[in-house]
Design a protein around this motif. Sequence first.
Motif, mmCIF file in Angstrom:
data_model
loop_
_atom_site.group_PDB
_atom_site.id
_atom_site.type_symbol
_atom_site.label_atom_id
_atom_site.label_comp_id
_atom_site.label_asym_id
_atom_site.label_seq_id
_atom_site.Cartn_x
_atom_site.Cartn_y
_atom_site.Cartn_z
ATOM 1 N N ILE A 121 19.243 -46.259 -6.842
ATOM 2 C CA ILE A 121 18.957 -46.737 -8.193
ATOM 3 C C ILE A 121 18.196 -45.686 -9.010
ATOM 4 C CG2 ILE A 121 17.784 -48.501 -9.569
ATOM 5 C CD1 ILE A 121 20.130 -49.664 -8.106
ATOM 6 N N GLN A 125 19.441 -43.879 -12.528
ATOM 7 C CA GLN A 125 18.773 -44.096 -13.805
ATOM 8 C C GLN A 125 18.319 -42.767 -14.420
ATOM 9 O OE1 GLN A 125 15.831 -46.938 -12.485
ATOM 10 N NE2 GLN A 125 17.075 -48.684 -13.137
ATOM 11 N N GLU A 126 17.861 -41.847 -13.562
ATOM 12 C CA GLU A 126 17.475 -40.523 -14.056
ATOM 13 C C GLU A 126 18.698 -39.765 -14.576
ATOM 14 O OE1 GLU A 126 15.033 -36.574 -12.476
ATOM 15 O OE2 GLU A 126 15.115 -38.395 -11.238
ATOM 16 N N GLN A 128 21.368 -41.108 -15.845
ATOM 17 C CA GLN A 128 21.746 -41.713 -17.126
ATOM 18 C C GLN A 128 20.878 -41.175 -18.264
ATOM 19 O OE1 GLN A 128 21.635 -45.978 -16.028
ATOM 20 N NE2 GLN A 128 23.790 -46.051 -16.591
ATOM 21 N N THR A 129 19.606 -40.930 -17.978
ATOM 22 C CA THR A 129 18.725 -40.358 -19.001
ATOM 23 C C THR A 129 19.230 -38.989 -19.451
ATOM 24 O OG1 THR A 129 16.823 -41.521 -18.062
ATOM 25 C CG2 THR A 129 16.355 -39.649 -19.497
ATOM 26 N N LEU A 141 25.980 -47.456 -10.857
ATOM 27 C CA LEU A 141 24.743 -48.236 -10.905
ATOM 28 C C LEU A 141 25.058 -49.713 -10.680
ATOM 29 C CD1 LEU A 141 21.707 -48.430 -11.406
ATOM 30 C CD2 LEU A 141 22.197 -48.580 -13.863
ATOM 31 N N GLN A 153 21.757 -57.429 -13.011
ATOM 32 C CA GLN A 153 21.777 -56.013 -13.360
ATOM 33 C C GLN A 153 23.158 -55.397 -13.141
ATOM 34 O OE1 GLN A 153 19.390 -54.270 -14.935
ATOM 35 N NE2 GLN A 153 18.382 -56.266 -15.064
ATOM 36 N N ALA A 157 25.223 -53.421 -16.035
ATOM 37 C CA ALA A 157 25.730 -52.058 -15.864
ATOM 38 C C ALA A 157 27.232 -52.003 -16.093
ATOM 39 C CB ALA A 157 25.383 -51.543 -14.468
#
Length: 403
Positions: A121, A125-126, A128-129, A141, A153, A157
């Motif tokens: 996870i 998420q990193e 996606q940033t 995700l 979630q 996603a």
Amino acid sequence: MPRSWCASLLLLGTIVLLPSMVLANPEELLSRAAALLHEGKPKEALVLLHDAERRLPDPRQAAGLLGEAYLRLGMQQIAHGDDAAGREAFASAQRYLPDDPRPLQGMALAWMSAGQPAAAIGPLQEAQTLAGEDPELALLLGRACYSLGDLTQAEAAWTEAAQAGSAEAAPLLEKVRRERQAERDMSRDLAGHFTIAYAAGISDALANTVLDVLQEAYGELGRELGYYPETEIPVLLYSREDFQAVTRSPIWAGAVYDGKIRVPLGGVERMTPQLRALLFHEYTHVVVRFLGRGRVPIWLNEGLAELAGQRRYVPPHKAQPQSLPSAALDRPFTELPTELVPVAYAQSRARVERLAELCGTPALGELLRQLGNGLNWERAVAEAYAPCGYDWPRLQAEMNGGG
């Protein structure tokens, strides 16, 4: 020293030194490394790239190719079943490509491959940033959240992935929405290596007994096949109607394992030999999935599960005069005509039973492991059955001769 020896040593020194002399130019090292990457040889490319990195006036000139080489090495390591080495390669790739989301995506893939979706996870998420709107990252995700049982979630996603143009997201969204509807009022519990959710009408006592049986299967099959999954395994107990709505499985299916063990228990009040056998059958699919990494033939997967189940309960014998060709047993049994499904299960169980007779269940566990490591069928059989003196042709002859 004789003059001929001196001449020979001088010539040998020339031969040994020639490759490094030829590739002394760092630009040539980079060019050759790029060619090796194109040939699918990242390990060999990395040797040249690190040499070039040391020689270049600005080592950053090699960073892009180094990052690409570590990315490709990581994917190769995952394909060969070495998830830890894959994660190390992706971590190295990230050092050279700090603003690129792909090393983080690769790290997440390695964690997913190892059956550790929770660890995937954070990297996702990193990533996606760094990447912004990316349907592939959103899909992955969603899969990680879904594996953890976080349907809310997962739906979020996959909605994002669909909005970003992913065609794969639509059926996943439909599936997760059906599941959320069916599981909204389920009670939940956790025991040992399993999490369980069960519908209204299924007693706490029965749900706890299901967990006990699955823990028993975890221990017994772990000893037989030499593998104990380290991740939590989701178990869902449905009414028959909700089971059909969620899984869309054929009417003959007694249960389903698709990353979660799904069992229809509406109307069942206590543990029975048939239910115990069914739970052992489905848990066997869990072990096969983790050990074999999706590379196990259908007949071997189903045969192992049938063998485990029928050690707990043997259904009434029904005459099965028909025999299916080998090719039919390599297809999902859901594609077979309903009347041939029992034949396929019986033949698969007979094959696996014969394999167990010839070299024991540890060899079966090793066969799954070698398939999961990426070996083809014949090489995997040779590795697993060498202690018993079998290669695939001889083993096949024994299986056929043994009925």
